[in-house]
Enzyme design. Structure first.
Site, PDB file in Angstrom:
ATOM      1  N   GLU A  74       0.811  -1.225   0.000  1.00 37.56           N
ATOM      2  CA  GLU A  74       0.000   0.000   0.000  1.00 37.56           C
ATOM      3  C   GLU A  74       0.844   1.274   0.000  1.00 37.56           C
ATOM      4  OE1 GLU A  74      -3.682   1.311   2.569  1.00 37.56           O
ATOM      5  OE2 GLU A  74      -1.926   1.288   3.861  1.00 37.56           O
ATOM      6  N   HIS A 180       0.863   6.063  10.263  1.00 35.93           N
ATOM      7  CA  HIS A 180       0.126   6.229   9.017  1.00 35.93           C
ATOM      8  C   HIS A 180      -1.309   6.599   9.354  1.00 35.93           C
ATOM      9  CE1 HIS A 180       3.316   3.610   7.023  1.00 35.93           C
ATOM     10  NE2 HIS A 180       3.299   4.727   6.338  1.00 35.93           N
ATOM     11  N   CYS A 277      -2.707  -2.196   4.399  1.00 36.15           N
ATOM     12  CA  CYS A 277      -1.279  -2.115   4.011  1.00 36.15           C
ATOM     13  C   CYS A 277      -0.849  -3.156   3.003  1.00 36.15           C
ATOM     14  CB  CYS A 277      -0.372  -2.422   5.192  1.00 36.15           C
ATOM     15  SG  CYS A 277      -0.414  -1.274   6.476  1.00 36.15           S
TER      16      CYS A 277
HETATM   17  C1  CIR Z   1       7.044   0.243   7.967  1.00 30.27           C
HETATM   18  O1  CIR Z   1       7.478   0.714   9.018  1.00 30.27           O
HETATM   19  O2  CIR Z   1       7.137   0.842   6.907  1.00 30.27           O
HETATM   20  C2  CIR Z   1       6.382  -1.097   8.004  1.00 30.27           C
HETATM   21  N1  CIR Z   1       6.989  -1.893   9.052  1.00 30.27           N
HETATM   22  C3  CIR Z   1       4.908  -0.957   8.249  1.00 30.27           C
HETATM   23  C4  CIR Z   1       4.198  -0.310   7.127  1.00 30.27           C
HETATM   24  C5  CIR Z   1       2.744  -0.208   7.386  1.00 30.27           C
HETATM   25  N2  CIR Z   1       2.069   0.339   6.285  1.00 30.27           N
HETATM   26  C6  CIR Z   1       0.946   1.035   6.377  1.00 30.27           C
HETATM   27  O3  CIR Z   1       0.459   1.357   7.443  1.00 30.27           O
HETATM   28  N3  CIR Z   1       0.409   1.443   5.234  1.00 30.27           N
END
Ligand code: CIR
Length: 288
Positions: A74, A180, A277
């Site tokens: 995402e 986010h 995500c």
């Molecule tokens: C990050 O820190 O980028 C990943 N561990 C988690 C990303 C989550 N993505 C989202 O909420 N769209």
């Protein structure tokens, strides 16, 4: 007064997902606990199966060991109205995840792909809330004003409002360095925002409602992390009763007019991942 409910912006034909790399277990950003990799894979398989049951053609990218967070697709592209915007991920370790995505969007899905040219811009898809009528962009540790401007110019047909995250939520998340906007609120129906009950999240909602061009109803859930749901083709994919019993109850009471599908997602939450995500939903008007 509102016009008739318009479902068209919640109808999709395709989804892009990415398989989980082994490196996720040790190196995903913001890990809050030990990951059970086989369990994570099972949860991801169930997630993909649900997307198929929802009627989507699922395109699975291969696991990319060099990018432990690649499962969270995402964040790397926003697809709306038949156009894709490739983002500029706010965390340096995730910047190159766009390489694979560009290829799929262009060559497999044959979508027009817009690139962000502003060198200072950062934008994570997880900060982009599309209500079906307008965009809200969370200004976070991952997304800045220039990123929000890039989104606005990629989709000029929709109003785009940057939203500053409140201090308390910022503090909460500075620890993980990953806030986010969509972790805390998503659409759970046309013109209906699903949101957690915690004061910090309610505070953000208040600002959204104040600045919105359109009117929205809300469904409030006790577990703010579980306010992240996938609403597509009349289905609502939500966190399971095992993960969040109180919130699952609310979905059954208030949203059973949609086909409810429940999903365990504990192993993704450990890296700040949520249901939205792990996919990019796309509506192709023309068949491939
Ligand atoms: C990050 O820190 O980028 C990943 N561990 C988690 C990303 C989550 N993505 C989202 O909420 N769209």
């Amino acid at each position: 007064t509102q016009g008739p409910v318009d479902m068209s912006n919640f109808r999709y034909t395709h989804a892009i997902v990415c398989r989980l790399p082994d490196s996720y277990k040790s190196s995903a950003l913001g890990l809050s606990g030990p990951v059970d990799l086989p369990k994570a894979r099972k949860q991801h398989e169930m997630y993909v199966a649900s997307l198929r049951e929802i009627g989507l053609d699922v395109i699975e990218l291969p696991a990319d060991e060099k990018h432990p967070d690649c499962v969270f697709v995402e964040d790397v592209a926003i697809v709306c109205n038949g156009t894709a915007l490739l983002t500029k991920p706010g965390h340096p370790d995730r910047k190159n995840e766009v390489v694979y995505m560009r290829e799929i969007l262009k060559n497999e899905l044959e979508l027009p792909v817009i690139e962000i040219t502003d060198k200072n811009a950062t934008l994570d898809g997880g900060d982009v809330l599309f209500t079906g009528k307008e965009f809200f962009v969370g200004l976070s540790s991952r997304t800045n004003q220039a990123g929000a401007c890039a989104l606005a110019s990629a989709f000029p047909e929709f109003h785009c409002t940057p939203i500053k995250a409140s201090l308390s939520v910022m503090l909460l998340y500075t620890v993980e360095n990953s806030l986010h906007l969509k972790t805390a609120m998503t659409m759970c129906g046309p013109d209906v925002i699903c949101v957690g009950s915690t004061p910090s999240v309610q505070n953000i909602l208040k600002r959204i409602v104040k600045e919105a061009m359109f009117k929205y109803q809300t469904v409030t859930v006790p577990d703010w992390v579980a306010a992240n749901v996938v609403f597509a083709n009349g289905f609502l994919l939500h966190r399971s009763a095992e993960d969040y019993p109180e919130t699952a109850k609310v979905f059954e009471e208030k949203l059973s007019h949609w086909t409810l599908k429940s999903q365990d997602f504990s192993e993704f939450e450990k890296a700040n991942g949520s249901l939205t995500c792990c996919s990019i939903l796309i509506r192709k008007t023309r068949h491939l």
